[in-house]
Structures are given as C-alpha cells and as structure tokens.
Design a protein around this motif. Structure first.
Motif, short mmCIF file in Angstrom:
data_model
loop_
_atom_site.label_atom_id
_atom_site.label_comp_id
_atom_site.label_asym_id
_atom_site.label_seq_id
_atom_site.Cartn_x
_atom_site.Cartn_y
_atom_site.Cartn_z
N ILE A 1 0.46 8.42 -5.47
CA ILE A 1 -0.07 9.14 -4.31
C ILE A 1 1.07 9.57 -3.39
O ILE A 1 1.12 10.69 -2.91
N MET A 2 2.02 8.65 -3.15
CA MET A 2 3.14 8.96 -2.27
C MET A 2 4.38 8.25 -2.78
O MET A 2 4.33 7.08 -3.14
N GLU A 3 5.47 8.96 -2.77
CA GLU A 3 6.72 8.39 -3.24
C GLU A 3 7.33 7.49 -2.17
O GLU A 3 6.87 7.43 -1.03
N ASP A 4 8.40 6.85 -2.55
CA ASP A 4 9.15 5.99 -1.64
C ASP A 4 9.87 6.88 -0.62
O ASP A 4 10.83 7.57 -0.96
N TYR A 5 9.38 6.88 0.62
CA TYR A 5 10.01 7.66 1.69
C TYR A 5 11.03 6.84 2.46
O TYR A 5 11.50 7.26 3.51
N ARG A 6 11.31 5.65 1.95
CA ARG A 6 12.25 4.73 2.59
C ARG A 6 11.85 4.45 4.05
O ARG A 6 12.68 4.37 4.96
N LEU A 7 10.55 4.32 4.21
CA LEU A 7 10.04 3.94 5.52
C LEU A 7 10.12 2.43 5.68
O LEU A 7 10.19 1.69 4.69
N SER A 8 10.07 1.97 6.92
CA SER A 8 10.00 0.53 7.19
C SER A 8 8.62 0.25 7.76
O SER A 8 8.36 0.43 8.95
N LEU A 9 7.71 -0.16 6.84
CA LEU A 9 6.31 -0.34 7.24
C LEU A 9 6.06 -1.74 7.77
O LEU A 9 6.69 -2.71 7.36
N THR A 10 5.10 -1.81 8.69
CA THR A 10 4.70 -3.10 9.28
C THR A 10 3.25 -3.45 8.98
O THR A 10 2.89 -4.63 8.97
N CYS A 11 2.40 -2.45 8.76
CA CYS A 11 0.97 -2.72 8.55
C CYS A 11 0.32 -1.53 7.84
O CYS A 11 0.87 -0.43 7.82
N ILE A 12 -0.84 -1.78 7.25
CA ILE A 12 -1.61 -0.77 6.52
C ILE A 12 -3.08 -0.98 6.83
O ILE A 12 -3.54 -2.12 7.00
N ASP A 13 -3.84 0.12 6.91
CA ASP A 13 -5.29 0.00 6.96
C ASP A 13 -5.91 1.18 6.22
O ASP A 13 -5.29 2.26 6.10
N ARG A 14 -7.12 0.94 5.73
CA ARG A 14 -7.84 1.95 4.95
C ARG A 14 -9.14 2.28 5.66
O ARG A 14 -9.87 1.38 6.09
N ALA A 15 -9.43 3.58 5.79
CA ALA A 15 -10.66 3.99 6.45
C ALA A 15 -11.87 3.60 5.62
O ALA A 15 -11.80 3.47 4.40
N SER A 16 -13.01 3.42 6.32
CA SER A 16 -14.23 2.98 5.62
C SER A 16 -14.75 4.03 4.66
O SER A 16 -15.46 3.71 3.71
N ASN A 17 -14.42 5.31 4.88
CA ASN A 17 -14.86 6.35 3.95
C ASN A 17 -13.94 6.47 2.74
O ASN A 17 -14.10 7.37 1.91
N ARG A 18 -12.93 5.58 2.63
CA ARG A 18 -12.00 5.47 1.52
C ARG A 18 -11.09 6.69 1.35
O ARG A 18 -10.40 6.82 0.35
N GLN A 19 -11.08 7.60 2.33
CA GLN A 19 -10.32 8.84 2.16
C GLN A 19 -8.98 8.83 2.86
O GLN A 19 -8.16 9.73 2.63
N TRP A 20 -8.74 7.84 3.75
CA TRP A 20 -7.52 7.87 4.55
C TRP A 20 -6.85 6.50 4.57
O TRP A 20 -7.51 5.47 4.55
N LEU A 21 -5.54 6.54 4.59
CA LEU A 21 -4.73 5.34 4.80
C LEU A 21 -3.85 5.55 6.03
O LEU A 21 -3.36 6.67 6.26
#
Length: 1409
Positions: A1174-1194
């Motif tokens: 879905i998405m390549e390694d953008y070399r971001l420094s992530l701290t958290c993730i959430d997924r929308a209830s309609n399953r269409q967005w992160l």
C-alpha cells in the motif's frame, strides 16, 4: 581657607552630612594633618553620625589653614568622589556657584540667610529636623522651574509634614536670593473665613506698601496685590500659602504671582487647573529617618535605641505627627538620655491600642492630640461625603480596596463610585493607586491607620456592625446567595469571614464555609492556607454552637489540606468531581454526591479504585499539603514536628505551620538556590548549603521562642489578637509578634495578591539574619550537616572538597580533597569520623583525631552504582549509602594501622531500583531503623533497614521529589511520627509514618491491562490486570470483585508484559518478557502455552474480530498468527518494527501491517506471504497508528510532521498476485496537524468523519479529515496526551482523553482556538489560516510552571478563556502522575484505566435524581 572654599563647604553641607561617615575618614584626617588627635576625639564624642559630620565641618572652617580644603577634598576622593567633585566645582572661581560667594563670607551668608528667612516669615525648623532630601529636592526642582502664575502644591494628609517640607525647601540661599531675589512671603491660612482672609491679605499689602490705606474687600486686595507684584523688583516673588482649605483662597491669590501652597484638599486647585505642579506627600518618614528622629530627640545614638523603636515605627508608619507627639513622652524626666524600657512599652501599647487621646501634646505641635488634628479634616466634609468616609470603618489596616468593592458596597456604577471617592482622595483622606495588571489598570484605594482608628473611636459598636452588614448584604445580593459566584475582586474571598464575624452573621458561617462551590472559589483566590486559617479561627461558628457540624468541619479541613493544592493548580477542575473521589464515609463526599445527583445538566462520575495505594490508604497517611512559591529544593522539620522549614530557588528559607500551611517566618541571607537544610541535634539551630557557594548557620530557637510566646487566640474572644505581619517586598511575613488591637481580624494571614503598600512605609529590608556564614567553598555547596554534639559542621560541594567548620565561629578546621564533586557528607555519632560520597561512585571515611582529618577508609567504585546520593552512619562501623540505582549497607573495621585503609567491606544490598527508574534522594530516622527514598517515578519508598523489607509506598507528588526528612524523635528509641517531602510540583507533603502498615497487595501495571464489555452488558467491564507479583487478575467492573487469579505464575525474571481479553470475553491471552505466549479459557480456567517469540519480547498482542485467531508481534518485527489447531504462521515484518496490525474482515485471511518506518503492506494469513504494498518505506518516524471504522483510512502519527492520512483500497479494488506491487488506485496521502511536537496518539471517530490527535505538549486537535479542516483545539493536559477514545452515545461528551488526568470533551461546544501555524519541512502549511501563539513542549509527567512569585495559579487563566468544550476531569495528582490507556463503554457511562502508581480506576456515571 579662603572665602570661596568656605562657601563651597557651606553650599554642600547637607550633602556632606547625609553621605559622609566620620569613622571612614577619621584616620586619614589625622594622618594628613587636617585634624589633631585631640580634635578627632572631640568630633567622635558626638552621639550621632550626622552630628559628628556637622562638628567636623565646623572645625574645618575654624581651622582656616591654607591647604585644609584641598586636603579634605583629596581625602573624600577615596570613598566619596561625587562629593569631592561637587566641592571642586564650587571652588572653581570661574563657576557661577563660586562667583556668587566670591566676595562674601560664608558665615555672614549663613547669618544673612537666617535674617532673610525671618524677614520672609518662614517658620523656624522644628527642634529635631529630619531632612527628607528626596521630597525637598523634588519641591525645589519645581520651584526653580515654575513660571509666572504657576502653583506648586504640596498635598498630603494631616501630620504628613507638609509645612515643614515647604519651609525646608525655601531654606536655601541660592533659591532664596538668586531665584526669588529675596521676595518670599509666607502666609499661614488655615480654616479662614472671608473676613480672616481679608485681614491676611491686608497685612501682605501693608508689608509691600505701607503708604496707602488697606483694601476693604478681598477683590480689592487681589487687585492691589496684582499691581504691587507687577513692580519689576517683585517680578520673581514667591508667595507661600500654608494650610489652604478652600478654593476661595486660591482664587483670591491668583493674580499672576508664583505660589507655593500646602493643602489637605487637592480639589481647591481646580480654579487654576492646568497651572498646578502637584507634589504628593503620602508617605511618612522612612525607618532610618524615624529612628534618627527619635535618637535626636533623646540625644542618643541610633544604636542605643531599644527594640521598641522599630515597633513604634511600624505602628505609626513613620507618621511625623505621631512621632513628634511620642518623642517627648518617651524621654525620661530629668535625664533624656536614660532609656526606660517600661516607658517605651507603655506608649507602644497605647499606640497599638489606638488610645490616641491619651497621647497628648508635649511641646510645640499645633494640635493637642492626634484625633484633634484628624477631626479638623473630618468636620470639613459635607454630610454625604462624611457618610461615604464612615463606610471605610469596615476595612482593616493596610488593606488594598479594589474599586469594584466600593461599587458593590455603594450599589452604584463605576462612574458614580469614582465621583464619590474623588472627594475623599482630594481631601487626602483616602489614598489612590493605579496598578498595571496585564492589559488592565486596576484602581486601588486605602485608608491610613490613623484615620481608620479615628472612625472606629467615633462610631458606636452598632454603627460598625451595621456597616459590616451593609457590605455582606451587598455581596450576597450580588451573587444571589450562590457563594461560589462571589466576584473574584481580590478582596471578598480574603475578608468575608472577618466581615461575617463583625456583622454578627454567625448563622451564615456553615452555609458559606461548608459549601463546595465557595470552597473552590476561595481556594483559587487565596490558596489553601488562608481557607484553613478561617476554618481554625471560626471553627465554633462553622460547627455551630451545638457542634453538630464538627465532623463535617474536620472532613472539610482534611479535604482542603490534602487536595486544596489541586484546585489551585487545576483551574478547570470541578470541585464536586474531586470531592467524589474522597472516602465514602467523608462528609465532603456525601455533600458532593447530593450536588451531583441534583445537577441534571452536568456529568459526574463515581470512582472506585483497586490496588495497593488506593485513595483510602493515601488519605490515612497524608497529613497535609503546603503550597510553596516555587520548586522546593530543600526542607526539614523543626523539633516538635508542628513546623517545618523549606527553601525554593529564590534563596529564602520559610517556616510553615504544618496543619494550616501558614507562613510563620522567613530567614534571608542566601543569594542562590538552597540545596540542603539540616537541623542540629538539639534543634536550636539549622544549617543551609547554597548554590551561592556559602554555608550558613541560623538561630532557630529564638524564632520558635518568639512564636511560642504568641498564644493562639480565638476570634470569639474579646481580646482577640492576630499575629503581626511584616512586609518584605510585596510579600507578607508573619513575624510572631502580637498586635494588641481589639478590632483586628484573624483573616487573612497574608496580604492580598498583588498587594501595594499604599502609604509607602519603607519595608524592613533584612540582608542577612544568619548567625554564621562560611565562604570557603569555591563552587556550589550541595550539602551540610551538624556533628552529633553540634560543635562542628561538615559541608561538601562541586569544588571537589568537603570542609569541616567550627559551628560557633567562622573557622575552617579542615579541607577534605576529592578527585570529583562531593555530593553528600555526614558525621558519625561520636563525631570522630566523617563520611563523604562522590560522583566517582566512591565513599571515603575520614578520621578527625588523626592530623587534620585523614582518610582511613575507602569504598571503591561499584559497577552498578554510578553516583552516591546519600550516606549515613548506622553505627561506628556501619554505613548506609544510596546511589542512583542501589541501596547498600557497609560493615567495616579499621586496620591496626590507624592511618591505613580499612579492611575491604562486603556490602549488603537493601534494595535495587528497577530498570525503568532510579533513586533521587533519601533520609533515615534518628534511630537508624527506617529509610525513605524517592524514585524517578515521583514516589517514596519506605524500608526497614534491618529486615530490608519495603514497608510502604507514598504516592501523591506530580514532579521530581528533591528532599526528604523524618520528624525528630523525642529519644533515639522512639520512631518518628512524620515524613516530609518537597517536590518541583511546588508542594510540601507531610506523611504519617507510625500508622502505616506493610501493604501486601500488589500494584498493577499501567500498560499490561485490558478491558472489554461482554456482549450482553453495555457498561459492565471485564478487566484483566497484571500485578507486581506477576499474577493476572480478572476483575468485574460493576463491583470490583476479583473473578479469578491465574495460578500459573511466571518466574520473577519473566514478567508478564501484555495481556488481552477476547472480544466475547471468553478467552484471555498474555505474553512475557522472554517472548512466551499463553492462552486461557475463562470458562474452564484452562491455560495453554502457544509458543515463544525467540527473537525478542512481544510488543503487540490482539485477537481477530471473530476471536478465532491470535496475533503477536515482537520488537524485532516478527509477526505470528496463532490458529485454533495450534498451527502458527510466521511473517517477517519491517526491520524497524511494527506499530500495529489490522485484520481485513470478514474473511480474516489478510492482515494490514503498519511499520514503524511508515510502510503499509498486506499479508496473507494462511501462507505468510506478502500480498500487496500500500505504501513504501518513506523513512518516517512513526509513533502511533489508527484505522477508521469504515476500514478505508489509516492515520500515521509522527514525531515532527503531524498525522498522515492514508486511504486504504478495499479488497475488491486490489489485484492480488504472488509478488507485491503498488496499487494504481492508491490516493496520495495528506497531512493534518498544527504542532511541531510529537504525536502520541491519534484516534478516528466511529460515527463521523473526525479524527482526534494528541500531542506531547498536552494539546488535542480534532479534524474533519475528509474536508481537511480543523474543528477544535482542546487544552486541559499539561503533559503527554497518551490515549483518546470517541463515544457516540453520550448526551454529555463525544471524546475522552487521557494523560496527566482524564478529560471528557464536548466537541460541539469547542472551537479551533488560536494555535500557531507551523510549517512542514517542504514549506506547505497543514491548514490555511492557523495563527496564534507558540507552545512549549512539556516532558512526561511534568507539571505546568507558571512564572510568578505567587503560590497560586495565574488568575488570568479562566475556564471561559482556555478550556473550551471541557465537560469534566478526574485528577491523578493524589495517586500518581498519569495513565497510559483507557477503555470507554459504548454508552459512555463507564470507563477503566490504570495509573502509573498501579491503581485501577473504574468510573461510572452517577444517576440523577
């Protein structure tokens, strides 16, 4: 000495007398031959400093030798160069000053000056004139610069010395001769009628021209004087009008001449408005001037004055009128120089009791008594103005009266109030001050003590009572008897108790003080100390005569002592919710419960807690909390445990009353932050060590003796006398003396906030009141302690030394050199040995009997102990040490060679800090049985030294604890009663030690817990928690009952890290530190070991939505899918780790893996192969993730770039293949977020297109992510926002946030605020239009720091201006610092979390009546 030189001395005589100290120049005068030894002795025989200099100047002019003047100037150049410059300038024959005296003898000039003054009618100076140089210089400057027709007006109240200032100002040869050309005319006007005024004008006309008949009317006299003053010889004339009362006088003398005028009523100058230079004389003598005046009157030196002289100055505020009446009475009959202390006490008592009629004239003062002088001003007023002035009888000495108070009292508008008060201000009866405050200008009023006591002596008790009732009734009408809505005008909350008492409204005391709304408002206005003082002073009235409220009063006082500081710090807090966290048997809880059930429009929660340190257990051990003015750096008890000493970073040491939080005294002397306070064994002295490089010994017994001599009076007593307050700067210091005044108040114990000294009485500035100061250290001193017998002091610091001092004198006995900074030191009980701890991790023992302290024992570096924080001798051969991460006990013996090292000791470990924290500071009891140590988790651990067992854990501070101290024991065998702690959260806490019992119940993990609501129970959580004993408990959220406890305990080193419950609440899974994964059936209580993550510990554990699959992720990115038939699928995830994984419903054959590097990939659950990128390694420094209830967005939270929103294609949109490839339908991600701070949590709403983003700054932003717009900015947290949960079914709120508190939010009532716009690295903004103020990141667990000398939060921060949308909060401050995650029921009626102190919170919404 020639004429010019003598003239130079004469012209600068006043400056020389006031500046030069004869003792500094005496030796040089003799050495240079200016004076003989005999002449120097003759000068030194004078009693006062100024008299000595006057005698010196007289001698210099008498000597008359050729080089005397030049030599004298040369001597002055050493220490008084500015005086020398003035003398040289005057001695320059080309200068105007010298020219004016070139051909005149100075002695003749002095005679001529006196002759001219007599000729002009200038009054002689009083017998003991004290020159007020600043005011005189100000008046002379005005006189020299005034034009024709201008008025210089000296304005002040009766007895301020206006006439003396006017006469002294004109007593200058240059001003009299050169400026006014000898044409000065003094007229004493007074309260004259028209006839008397005409007589005085006729006398002036005759004096100017006696050849014509006198005028027959005032108008004729005005015209006659106008013509006479146009004569060229009188063009520069000055007329002095003394004591003007009426505008008619000003109008009569307004004929173009220069006028100097003294008056009590500034309004008389309105007829010449625009031509007036006003000089206000509101202040009396300074302390130095007052003492000098008394000394001159008694013909003694200031050093010979008794201590009562300072008190007379304080009581009189330096009033010249009062001092001039008192001074002759204080002199001993027949021998003025003899001091009769009893006589001084007698008249001091009359002054304190305001018996002014008994202080009668004894000399040349104009009025017989003080009251007679004041009555003239009072009688001069019209009837309405008198009534306005009488209303001031209700106010107290030295109290600032804000303008809104008078508006309430007189029930009028601001402009009507200003009209009424202006007459009193103009008549010098009321002082006015304009105080800048933020963007507003606050107007304050004040009434002088003399006038106030005059009013009280001339009004009956009933009149005064009715005046107090008038004010109370007006305020109650203003708030409509809702006492919490009283206006916060910096007055009423400070003084309401006093006015109720004086109004005899005793029935109102329980209604007001046992009202949570009023308690909250008063706490925020005055702080806990003042409120506790009111409870103590008015306890009988609040409890009612029958005593039926006695237990309620005790409960409220306990609530204020332990939780009052939270109300002060948390401006948004609802006190009803805070009170609902009190024990169920508390009257405070029951009162809050009734209010909560009646409040249908508000949302309240009942809190239940489970854990080792619940609210009930903390309430049993917390005695009181005292707010300080800053970060507490050092603290210790006094002997009785009822008082304590503390220091903040302003260098001052304060003494407090433990129970009331009242400030009792200040010790002033240090110029830097104080690192340690230590009490001597006999508790008569204490020693302080400071960042200013000094060590000071202080006299504690004298201060305590003075305080103990002060009885604790009761407000109902007819002889109620409160403690006296001494002002230092803008803070009040309660000094321990008694003001014997029958009408003084028990409240407040301190000045109002932003108090202004209305009458400019000079503060008593104490530069250093220590007994001894040691200054041998060359850097900061970190610690200092007394020896057991108090004869010596040992100190240590950053200069790599410890030093031994003689405690009774400034004498250094030894220097102990170290290779690195010395952090701690102490004496042995015998006083022979000294132990020191160093930053090189070593401990040294020094013998004072051998040479000058020789090192006889060395305990080298311990690999696990990087820094020594604390050491203490347990016995002659036993030593306790606390380092950053370990507590050790050393047993040691000296070798046969006394100067050699000791036998190498084998240390005994008492405790070790966990890997996630370290120790900060420590202390031991006098009997060496108990040890208290603080950790970086802001808690205090109590240990038994002999058994090495932990007895108790104290939790309650919200910042680093810097200092600990046990209360002294009555004997070495007795245990201490109390433990004192001080923190950077600006609080001191006093904990019970004797009543604590060893807590066997384990604390809970704040991260390794989980909660679900079973399908048939919408708000009854089932909760799985992990205890410190490594057991897992399953608890019912409805009744806090433990349903089961796992018996399969892991080994102590393999701690349970994560546990989760299945969605249907039928299973529970957990993982351990070693990577072990287990599964338990809750119905059958069967435990099954699924397997291991061999590479690292498990960081993520979750059930699939259908509870069929279990997913685990290791810290190395390895993903395992555990299937029902024990089949396991392993997936190699991103090398940088996995943030979260999501199952793709409904088949659950695919998972979305979100990497810490920003990559998003789909994997096949059956095969473990990748399916789509879905998405390549953008070399971001992530701290958290959430997924929308309609399953269409992160949503991906980052450390610096806000939140990236990524659209996830549906399964039908993806074309699967054996090798991953990027989707052609992938939409470009976009960014949200206005802060440059790390995003700690992001959460989608399930019912609307909203996302909430929580930052490490404590700010929450809510976005409509489809429209890319900011909907609301929420601010209530002061540290990291750690979790967020939306709720769609509650009528009160839509969002819950977690961090240093739990907060409920109504997003619809919030708005986007004015947060500053921050830019991304590419230069584009997150959202257009963001602007406002920058925010400073706050570290985890830190409390907000308000830059103010006040102990209370900034009053400008109000709920209406900052906490938009905030519905409710629950605080952790009494039981921890923060919580990490929360669970909210679908209907919003229940919530579960665990704080960092290991307490499980189960909150349920309270039902309404």
């Amino acid at each position: 000495m020639n004429t010019v030189e003598k003239a130079a001395l004469l012209r600068n005589r006043d400056a020389i007398v006031q500046s030069v100290d004869f003792t500094y120049v005496r030796e040089k005068l003799v050495a240079y031959g200016v004076l003989t030894v005999h002449q120097a002795e003759d000068v030194n025989c004078e009693k006062t400093k100024t008299a000595k200099v006057r005698r010196l100047l007289d001698l210099l002019t008498e000597i008359g030798q050729k080089d005397t003047f030049k030599t004298f100037v040369k001597i002055l150049e050493f220490d008084y160069d500015w005086i020398a410059d003035k003398l040289n300038e005057c001695n320059n024959r080309d200068s105007p000053d010298a020219a004016s005296h070139l051909n005149s003898d100075p002695l003749l000039a002095a005679d001529n000056l006196q002759h001219l003054l007599i000729q002009c009618g200038i009054p002689f100076p009083p017998p003991h004139l004290i020159s007020r140089h600043v005011k005189v210089a100000q008046i002379r400057e005005c006189l020299q610069g005034m034009d024709q027709g201008q008025f210089v007006v000296i304005h002040g109240m009766a007895g301020a010395g206006k006439s003396v200032l006017a006469a002294e100002s004109i007593r200058d040869i240059d001003l009299l001769v050169n400026t006014f050309e000898n044409n000065v005319y003094w007229l004493t006007v007074g309260q004259t009628g028209t006839d008397t005024l005409l007589t005085k004008m006729q006398a002036l006309c005759e004096r100017l021209d006696h050849t014509v008949l006198p005028p027959l009317s005032v108008d004729q006299a005005t015209e006659r004087l106008r013509r006479l003053m146009t004569d060229p010889s009188r063009k520069k004339s000055l007329i002095i009008l003394d004591d003007v009362w009426r505008g008619e006088v000003v109008r009569a003398f307004d004929f173009g001449c220069r006028i100097l005028m003294t008056t009590r009523d500034a309004s008389v100058t309105e007829v010449v408005n625009g031509r007036v230079l006003l000089v206000k004389v509101q202040d009396g003598f300074t302390q130095e001037e007052s003492l000098s005046y008394l000394a001159n009157c008694l013909n003694i030196s200031e050093q010979d004055l008794p201590e009562q002289a300072d008190q007379i100055y304080s009581e009189s505020k330096g009033s010249p009128m009062v001092l001039s009446l008192l001074a002759p009475l204080l002199a001993e009959r027949g021998d003025r120089q003899r001091i009769d202390v009893h006589r001084w006490d007698h008249y001091l008592g009359k002054l304190r009791d305001r018996k002014y009629t008994q202080i009668r004239r004894h000399g040349s003062y104009n009025y017989e008594t003080i009251n007679e002088a004041i009555s003239i001003s009072f009688d001069h007023l019209d009837e309405d103005t008198r009534h306005s002035l009488k209303d001031f009888v209700i106010f107290l000495d030295d109290v600032n009266i804000p303008a809104p108070v008078l508006q309430v009292l007189w029930k009028c508008s601001r402009y009507e109030m200003e009209e009424r008060i202006s007459l009193l201000v103009a008549n010098s009866l009321v002082a006015q001050h304009f105080q800048e405050h933020s963007s507003n200008c606050i107007v304050l009023y004040g009434i002088h003590d003399l006038l106030l006591d005059y009013l009280k002596s001339h009004m009956s008790a009933e009149e005064q009572r009715n005046a107090h009732r008038k004010l109370v009734d007006s305020y109650f009408a203003e708030c409509k008897d809702n006492f919490g809505e009283l206006p916060d005008d910096n007055y009423v909350f400070w003084f309401l108790g006093y006015h109720l008492y004086k109004a005899e409204y005793t029935e109102f005391f329980p209604r007001v003080y046992l009202n949570l709304s009023f308690v909250s408002a008063k706490l925020r206005a005055t702080g806990p100390s003042d409120l506790l003082n009111d409870f103590r002073k008015y306890k009988d009235y609040i409890s009612e005569i029958s005593g039926r409220n006695s237990q309620r009063v005790e409960d409220y006082m306990h609530f204020i002592r332990t939780c009052g500081h939270i109300v002060v710090h948390c401006r948004h807090l609802d006190i009803v919710q805070l009170a609902l966290q009190q024990p169920k048997n508390s009257s405070v809880y029951n009162d809050a419960l009734e209010l909560a059930k009646k409040a249908k429009e508000k949302f309240y929660l009942e809190c239940r807690s489970v854990g080792s340190q619940t609210k009930e257990s903390m309430d049993q051990v917390l005695r009181s909390t005292i707010l300080n003015y800053g970060h507490v750096t050092a603290a210790c008890f006094t002997q009785d445990g009822q008082r304590l000493l503390s220091a903040v970073d302003d260098g001052q040491i304060r003494m407090w009353d433990v129970d009331s939080g009242k400030e009792l005294h200040r010790f002033i002397g240090h110029s830097g932050s104080i690192h340690q306070l230590s009490l001597s064994k006999d508790a008569k002295r204490f020693v302080s060590s400071s960042a200013d490089g000094s060590v000071k010994v202080w006299d504690l017994s004298a201060v305590i003796g003075k305080l103990d001599g002060t009885p604790l009076d009761h407000p109902s007593s007819t002889h109620f006398h409160p403690p006296r307050t001494v002002v230092m700067g803008f803070h009040a210091v309660v000094a321990g003396e008694i003001e014997h005044r029958p009408n003084k108040t028990p409240s407040p114990r301190m000045r109002q906030d932003s108090w202004h000294n209305m009458f400019d009485v000079s503060d008593r500035v104490i530069t250093d009141n220590s007994l001894t100061t040691y200054t041998g250290h060359t850097n900061e001193v970190l610690g200092a302690r007394f020896s057991e017998n108090g004869a010596q002091v040992v100190s240590c610091g950053l200069d790599n030394t410890a030093r031994i001092w003689l405690s009774t004198a400034c004498m250094e006995l030894g220097v102990l050199e170290h290779p690195e900074p010395v952090t701690t030191c102490c004496f042995s009980e015998c006083g022979v040995y000294v132990a020191t701890g160093c930053t090189d991790s070593s401990i040294r023992i020094w013998n004072g009997e051998i040479s000058l302290y020789t090192c006889v024992a060395f305990f080298p570096r311990q690999d696990s102990s990087p820094r020594i924080l604390f050491i203490s001798f347990l016995s002659k051969t036993s030593l306790l040490s606390v380092s950053d991460n370990e507590i050790l006990q050393f047993e040691w013996t000296l070798s046969s060679d006394k100067e050699g090292e000791s036998d190498t000791p084998f240390p005994k470990s008492i405790a070790k800090a966990s890997s996630s924290c370290c120790y900060n500071c420590a202390t031991v009891t006098d009997n060496k049985q108990l040890l208290a140590v603080t950790t970086s988790k802001d808690n205090i651990l109590l240990y038994n030294i002999d058994s090495t067992e932990q007895i108790f854990e104290y939790v309650g501070h919200s910042g680093t604890i810097n200092t600990l101290h046990f209360s002294p024991s009555e004997s070495n065998d007795d245990p201490p009663k109390w433990l004192l702690s001080g923190s950077i959260d600006k609080t001191l806490k006093v904990w019970n030690v004797t009543d604590v019992e060893r807590v066997d119940q384990c604390s809970l993990s704040c991260s390794a817990f989980h909660a679900v609501c079973p399908p048939d129970q919408s708000s009854n959580f089932l909760i799985a928690t992990v205890g410190s004993d490594n057991h897992i408990q399953v608890v019912s959220g409805s009744n806090c009952e433990t349903l089961l406890t796992t018996n399969d305990v892991e080994s102590g080193s393999d701690q349970v890290e994560i546990c989760v419950l299945s969605h249907q609440a039928s299973m529970m899974a957990w993982s351990t530190l070693s990577g072990l994964v287990k599964l338990m059936s809750l119905d059958r209580s069967e435990v099954k070991t699924l397997g291991h993550h061999s590479d690292a510990k498990v960081t993520l554990l979750k059930f699939s939505p259908s509870d069929v699959l279990l997913l685990t992720v290791s810290s190395e990115g390895c993903i395992k899918i555990w299937k029902p038939r024990s089949e396991t699928v392993t997936i190699s995830g991103p090398r940088k780790g996995v943030i979260d994984c999501f199952f793709v419903e409904p088949e659950e054959t695919t998972i979305i893996v979100c990497g810490a590097d920003g990559s998003i990939r789909l994997w096949d659950v059956k095969t473990g192969y990748p399916k789509h990128l879905i998405m390549e390694d953008y070399r971001l420094s992530l701290t958290c993730i959430d997924r929308a209830s309609n399953r269409q967005w992160l949503a991906q939270g980052t450390t610096t770039q806000g939140v990236q929103i990524v659209q996830i294609p549906s399964v039908s949109e993806l074309s699967f293949s054996s090798s991953p490839r990027q989707s052609t339908t992938f939409r470009k991600p976009f960014w949200l977020g206005h802060q440059l701070s790390p995003v700690r949590v992001c959460r989608f709403a399930s019912h609307v297109e909203l996302i909430a983003v929580g930052y490490d700054t404590g700010i929450i932003e809510v976005f409509d992510y489809l429209r890319n717009t900011l909907k609301a900015t929420l601010e209530a947290h002061q540290s990291w926002v750690r979790d967020l949960q939306f709720c769609q079914n509650s009528p009160f709120f839509q969002l819950v946030s977690l961090g240093d508190r739990i907060a409920w939010w109504n997003i619809s009532s919030a708005h986007s605020g004015t947060i500053a716009q921050n830019l991304h690295s590419n230069g584009s903004s997150h959202l257009a239009g963001g602007m406002g103020f920058p925010l400073t990141p706050i570290t985890p667990g830190s409390s907000s720091s308000i830059s103010s000398s006040s102990r209370f939060a900034d009053a400008s921060i109000t709920p209406s201006s900052q906490f938009y949308g905030l519905v409710q909060t629950v605080e952790f401050q009494t039981r921890g610092r923060y919580a990490s995650k929360l669970f909210v029921s679908d209907d919003g009626r229940a919530l579960v979390t665990v704080s960092d102190s290991g307490i499980l919170y189960i909150l349920h919404q309270l039902p309404h009546h």
